[in-house]
Design an enzyme around this catalytic site. Structure first.
Site, PDB file in Angstrom:
ATOM      1  N   GLU A  99       0.813  -1.207   0.000  1.00 41.78           N
ATOM      2  CA  GLU A  99       0.000   0.000   0.000  1.00 41.78           C
ATOM      3  C   GLU A  99       0.843   1.252   0.000  1.00 41.78           C
ATOM      4  O   GLU A  99       1.949   1.258   0.551  1.00 41.78           O
ATOM      5  CB  GLU A  99      -0.821   0.068   1.293  1.00 41.78           C
ATOM      6  CG  GLU A  99      -1.731  -1.060   1.519  1.00 41.78           C
ATOM      7  CD  GLU A  99      -1.972  -1.218   2.998  1.00 41.78           C
ATOM      8  OE1 GLU A  99      -2.640  -0.342   3.569  1.00 41.78           O
ATOM      9  OE2 GLU A  99      -1.483  -2.192   3.577  1.00 41.78           O
ATOM     10  N   CYS A 112       2.832   8.313   1.735  1.00 41.96           N
ATOM     11  CA  CYS A 112       3.300   7.298   2.682  1.00 41.96           C
ATOM     12  C   CYS A 112       3.550   6.013   1.880  1.00 41.96           C
ATOM     13  O   CYS A 112       2.659   5.546   1.172  1.00 41.96           O
ATOM     14  CB  CYS A 112       2.236   7.074   3.753  1.00 41.96           C
ATOM     15  SG  CYS A 112       2.638   5.731   4.873  1.00 41.96           S
ATOM     16  N   CYS A 119       5.488  -7.795   7.118  1.00 44.62           N
ATOM     17  CA  CYS A 119       6.533  -7.345   8.053  1.00 44.62           C
ATOM     18  C   CYS A 119       6.777  -8.441   9.081  1.00 44.62           C
ATOM     19  O   CYS A 119       5.835  -9.099   9.527  1.00 44.62           O
ATOM     20  CB  CYS A 119       6.095  -6.064   8.752  1.00 44.62           C
ATOM     21  SG  CYS A 119       7.372  -5.357   9.830  1.00 44.62           S
ATOM     22  N   CYS A 123       4.592  -6.049  15.642  1.00 45.23           N
ATOM     23  CA  CYS A 123       3.979  -5.120  16.608  1.00 45.23           C
ATOM     24  C   CYS A 123       2.507  -5.530  16.758  1.00 45.23           C
ATOM     25  O   CYS A 123       1.807  -5.709  15.762  1.00 45.23           O
ATOM     26  CB  CYS A 123       4.065  -3.683  16.098  1.00 45.23           C
ATOM     27  SG  CYS A 123       5.754  -3.160  15.759  1.00 45.23           S
ATOM     28  N   CYS A 126      -0.564  -3.716  15.043  1.00 50.52           N
ATOM     29  CA  CYS A 126      -0.419  -3.427  13.612  1.00 50.52           C
ATOM     30  C   CYS A 126      -0.958  -4.577  12.766  1.00 50.52           C
ATOM     31  O   CYS A 126      -0.565  -5.734  12.946  1.00 50.52           O
ATOM     32  CB  CYS A 126       1.058  -3.197  13.312  1.00 50.52           C
ATOM     33  SG  CYS A 126       1.404  -3.098  11.556  1.00 50.52           S
ATOM     34  N   ASN A 226       5.838   4.233  21.399  1.00 55.13           N
ATOM     35  CA  ASN A 226       4.575   3.552  21.729  1.00 55.13           C
ATOM     36  C   ASN A 226       4.471   2.982  23.142  1.00 55.13           C
ATOM     37  O   ASN A 226       3.509   2.258  23.440  1.00 55.13           O
ATOM     38  CB  ASN A 226       4.276   2.408  20.738  1.00 55.13           C
ATOM     39  CG  ASN A 226       4.310   2.882  19.306  1.00 55.13           C
ATOM     40  OD1 ASN A 226       3.932   4.000  19.032  1.00 55.13           O
ATOM     41  ND2 ASN A 226       4.806   2.055  18.412  1.00 55.13           N
ATOM     42  N   CYS A 343      -1.971   0.705   8.776  1.00 51.93           N
ATOM     43  CA  CYS A 343      -1.110   0.069   7.785  1.00 51.93           C
ATOM     44  C   CYS A 343      -1.428  -1.424   7.739  1.00 51.93           C
ATOM     45  O   CYS A 343      -1.714  -2.044   8.742  1.00 51.93           O
ATOM     46  CB  CYS A 343       0.359   0.339   8.066  1.00 51.93           C
ATOM     47  SG  CYS A 343       1.088  -0.624   9.364  1.00 51.93           S
TER      48      CYS A 343
END
Ligand code: SF4
Length: 363
Positions: A99, A112, A119, A123, A126, A226, A343
């Site tokens: 994206e 972005c 990934c 996390c 996410c 975070n 995301c």
């Protein structure tokens, strides 16, 4: 020979290998990236015979725009289909996709972009983490996420373009390709963007930050913090067990900031998890020995994960504690919230086989 993603030196060497003057490679480079001429036949300052030869012997391959989603706030989210790789063949859902988001605003546009398909960092807040790492993107695939939206919006572009490497993936775990793309993005003869307008966001990969610090040409750096202590960060960002806060912040202290530069700390506000007044005071203490920092508070984007938004009052109270203690702090709402702004959301959606392919601007 594929042209997209090639550096100026690679294109100069390529032209020399064709028996042409090397400076033709510089002209080709400028035409591809600064002028966005995706067909070598359009590069009118190259001799006609060279244009024909390049058309026969080279390709310029952009990913497919699998789908676009226009938000009411003006943002446009792109889902790009990537060419098959060996790893993709094993995926039941077909070739990988990534994206990018194009966000116009007064005087500028921000894009972005993603640096990996999926990934590995995991996390817990996410959605991309649920994909796992599918594969690293090439420099060409990273650049295409900028070139395509700029070309599609060329009649309404503002003078300034900002790039944020905050889409799918951990940029510092795809270091070579990310740097190859960034050298073209930041080159005055390439995409010609200022390092002041390009930001790489990392989950805190300490060796990657140290490596980035050595680069002559580099973007601004943002750290996805975070959490206000190790226990909390371990629970939502397992990467913290490998690179705990003390090591991460020591690396940040040694990071060579340019005179105009701030180190940015991103802080996703998760209701009841990391958004208390005590958290805010701990964040102030964590950042106390760092020079030139700023904090971006990012309200959690409601999705399918087991977290809730912080209330507007809690976000404001958190911001005020930081600001009152001298930490510049801003609240950043995600653009495109009505078209799945977290995301990884579009890539996950793509697992449902419903999207029609839309051709990207082609050479
Ligand atoms: Fe990866 Fe970034 Fe998602 Fe963490 S927040 S899992 S680093 S894409």
């Amino acid at each position: 020979m594929e042209l997209l993603g090639k550096s100026k030196n690679e294109l100069r060497d390529f032209c020399a290998s064709l028996g042409e003057p090397a400076y033709r490679g510089g002209q080709l480079y400028h035409a591809l990236y600064a002028e966005r001429r995706f067909s070598v036949r359009e590069i009118s300052n190259l001799p006609a015979a060279l244009r024909e030869r390049l058309a026969a012997e080279t390709t310029f391959t952009l990913p497919t725009v699998r789908q676009t989603y226009a938000s009411q706030d003006g943002a446009v989210r792109y889902l790009f289909g990537l060419p098959d790789s060996g790893a993709d063949a094993k995926r039941k859902s077909g070739p990988a996709s990534v994206e990018a988001v194009f966000m116009p605003s007064a005087g500028r546009q921000t894009i972005c972009i993603s640096t990996q398909a999926g990934c590995a960092v995991d996390c817990h807040f996410c959605l991309t983490a649920q994909l796992g790492l599918i594969r690293n993107l090439t420099a060409a695939e990273i650049l295409a996420q900028i070139l395509i939206p700029l070309e599609q919006h060329k009649t309404q572009l503002a003078p300034q373009t900002n790039i944020v490497l905050m889409g799918q993936g951990e940029p510092l775990l795809n270091f070579e390709a990310v740097m190859a793309a960034l050298r073209i993005i930041l080159d005055p003869e390439g995409l010609a963007l200022s390092p002041k307008h390009v930001t790489l966001s990392t989950s805190g990969i300490v060796p990657g930050i140290e490596r980035l610090a050595q680069e002559k040409v580099r973007p601004k750096l943002a750290i996805s913090l975070n959490a206000s202590n190790d226990e909390q960060r371990d629970a939502i960002m397992p990467i913290n067990r490998k690179y705990p806060l003390a090591a991460l912040l020591a690396t940040c202290r040694n990071y060579p900031l340019r005179p105009w530069e701030h180190l940015t700390f991103e802080y996703v506000m998760l209701g009841g998890v990391n958004d208390s007044a005590e958290d805010a005071r701990r964040v102030v203490r964590l950042l106390a020995n760092l020079k030139s920092v700023k904090v971006n508070l990012i309200p959690w984007n409601p999705g399918e994960l087991p977290y809730r938004e912080s209330s507007a009052d809690d976000i404001e109270a958190f911001r005020k504690i930081l600001v009152d203690r001298g930490v510049p702090t801003f609240v950043r709402y995600s653009r495109g919230r009505d078209v799945m702004a977290a995301c990884g959301q579009l890539a996950l959606l793509n697992i449902a086989p419903a999207n029609a392919d839309i051709p990207a601007p082609q050479p």
